[in-house]
Scaffold this active site. Sequence first.
Site, mmCIF file in Angstrom:
data_model
loop_
_atom_site.group_PDB
_atom_site.id
_atom_site.type_symbol
_atom_site.label_atom_id
_atom_site.label_comp_id
_atom_site.label_asym_id
_atom_site.label_seq_id
_atom_site.Cartn_x
_atom_site.Cartn_y
_atom_site.Cartn_z
ATOM 1 N N SER A 22 64.079 66.906 1.732
ATOM 2 C CA SER A 22 63.955 67.612 0.445
ATOM 3 C C SER A 22 62.533 67.535 -0.105
ATOM 4 O O SER A 22 62.223 68.191 -1.089
ATOM 5 C CB SER A 22 64.930 67.001 -0.566
ATOM 6 N N CYS A 64 70.499 52.130 4.504
ATOM 7 C CA CYS A 64 69.535 51.088 4.124
ATOM 8 C C CYS A 64 69.904 50.543 2.745
ATOM 9 O O CYS A 64 69.066 50.015 2.028
ATOM 10 C CB CYS A 64 68.109 51.619 4.152
HETATM 11 N N1 SAH Z 1 63.689 58.600 8.993
HETATM 12 C C1 SAH Z 1 62.478 58.519 8.237
HETATM 13 C C2 SAH Z 1 62.658 57.844 6.887
HETATM 14 C C3 SAH Z 1 63.661 58.519 5.973
HETATM 15 S S1 SAH Z 1 63.482 58.065 4.304
HETATM 16 C C4 SAH Z 1 61.405 57.841 9.109
HETATM 17 O O1 SAH Z 1 61.712 57.370 10.202
HETATM 18 O O2 SAH Z 1 60.263 57.779 8.671
HETATM 19 C C5 SAH Z 1 64.584 59.123 3.485
HETATM 20 C C6 SAH Z 1 64.099 60.549 3.272
HETATM 21 O O3 SAH Z 1 65.158 61.293 2.676
HETATM 22 C C7 SAH Z 1 62.914 60.732 2.343
HETATM 23 O O4 SAH Z 1 61.900 61.405 3.035
HETATM 24 C C8 SAH Z 1 63.422 61.619 1.182
HETATM 25 O O5 SAH Z 1 62.470 62.583 0.778
HETATM 26 C C9 SAH Z 1 64.600 62.296 1.824
HETATM 27 N N2 SAH Z 1 65.694 62.731 0.951
HETATM 28 C C10 SAH Z 1 66.259 62.075 -0.087
HETATM 29 N N3 SAH Z 1 67.324 62.766 -0.555
HETATM 30 C C11 SAH Z 1 67.451 63.884 0.201
HETATM 31 C C12 SAH Z 1 68.368 64.984 0.235
HETATM 32 N N4 SAH Z 1 69.408 65.041 -0.609
HETATM 33 N N5 SAH Z 1 68.198 65.940 1.165
HETATM 34 C C13 SAH Z 1 67.147 65.878 2.034
HETATM 35 N N6 SAH Z 1 66.266 64.852 2.062
HETATM 36 C C14 SAH Z 1 66.406 63.872 1.165
#
Ligand code: SAH
Length: 392
Positions: free
Chosen positions: A247, A336
Amino acid sequence: MHVVKINPGREKSALHRHPWLFSGAMNPPAGTPGSGETVRVLDTNGRFLGWAAWSGESQIRLRFWSFDERETIDRDFFRRRLSRAIELRSGMDHASNAMRLVNGESDGLPGLIVDRYGEVLVMQLLAAGPESWRDVLCDELQALTGVQAIYERSDADVRELEGLPLRSGLLRGELPAVTDIIEHGLRYRVNVAAGQKTGFYLDQRANRHRIGSLANGADVLNCFCYTGGFSLAALRGGARSVLSVDSSGDALDAARVNLSLNDLPSERATWMEADVFQYLRRLRDEGRSYDLIVLDPPKFAPTAQHVERASRAYKDINLWAMKLLRTGGHLATFTCSGGMTAELFQKVVAGSAWDVRADMRLIERFTADIDHPVSLNFPEGDYLKGLLLRKV
Ligand code: SAH
């Protein structure tokens, strides 16, 4: 020095060396300790329990620095604790020039996180205790690591529970023009000033690598992709296509840059700015399916109080992912959330499988990588849990 007496029966966790005591476990001491001040903690009979930092505004009123009466909480103490944390990680084969150097409570330094990205240290002070030792911590970190640049990212919401202002900025040295790290041979550009958390999710390093090994020839869907960690690993592993969803437009921009820094088939990558909850339904409506799906959402349940709502959210995304998964395909699903136990998470995911009548097998469990050791006295430190499932 202020003395804090713990109410009868409430000293048990401290005797087991759990680093926290909550406000309800004690009466206010005579005179009010300053924020972050070191206090002497005794049981109701006057027996010594430990030295702790006082957080007057927080429900977690005391965080123990030490349970050893002979220890003095001073510069030397912090040097010893920091060098012990660094020593623990020396010689670790984690295949990167970035690592978590200090993992808070699990390194005997409650509220302190330090991540190293090449020649930059990023520090998070998440409680009043480490806040009051900021300068000492900087001096000792510079001396022990030889790294000059220290950037502070104390802009996490939990600071507000401590009555501390959110703060970020350069504390020492100078930031290089760019901070690139190499993880398992892949290059990522880390924005230490504006990225999420300290800039990168180091805890998922080994899991990214593992997912890469499952990606050969696969159509991959990477949900909550942030700066493309799992996506790049999948492309390097030979994925046929990788659709990555987040997002955050900024995260996706950074992901595109990361892709361009590596010699990977960029035409196989698609980046989508969308809400995963809605987007999974849309993919299903379009009749799409995948061989490998990653679900790595943010914390839905920061504490135990949020568990019920969080369970519904985990159930929902897992259910839709299972519908989109081809027979024989892999789903790597993570939580997490500190408030979510491994048992409960597995139960929730089993509920998703039941709802859509998907026959799923548990192949492996995931945790945070080896530079995030967990103290056995602090099970809360075991926050990252994942399941590798296969649809049969
Ligand atoms: N897998 C990644 C870390 C994910 S952190 C890595 O290895 O680096 C979680 C992510 O979810 C963040 O980038 C945040 O922007 C996104 N996020 C949070 N809520 C969301 C939603 N409802 N839909 C899409 N993305 C979302």
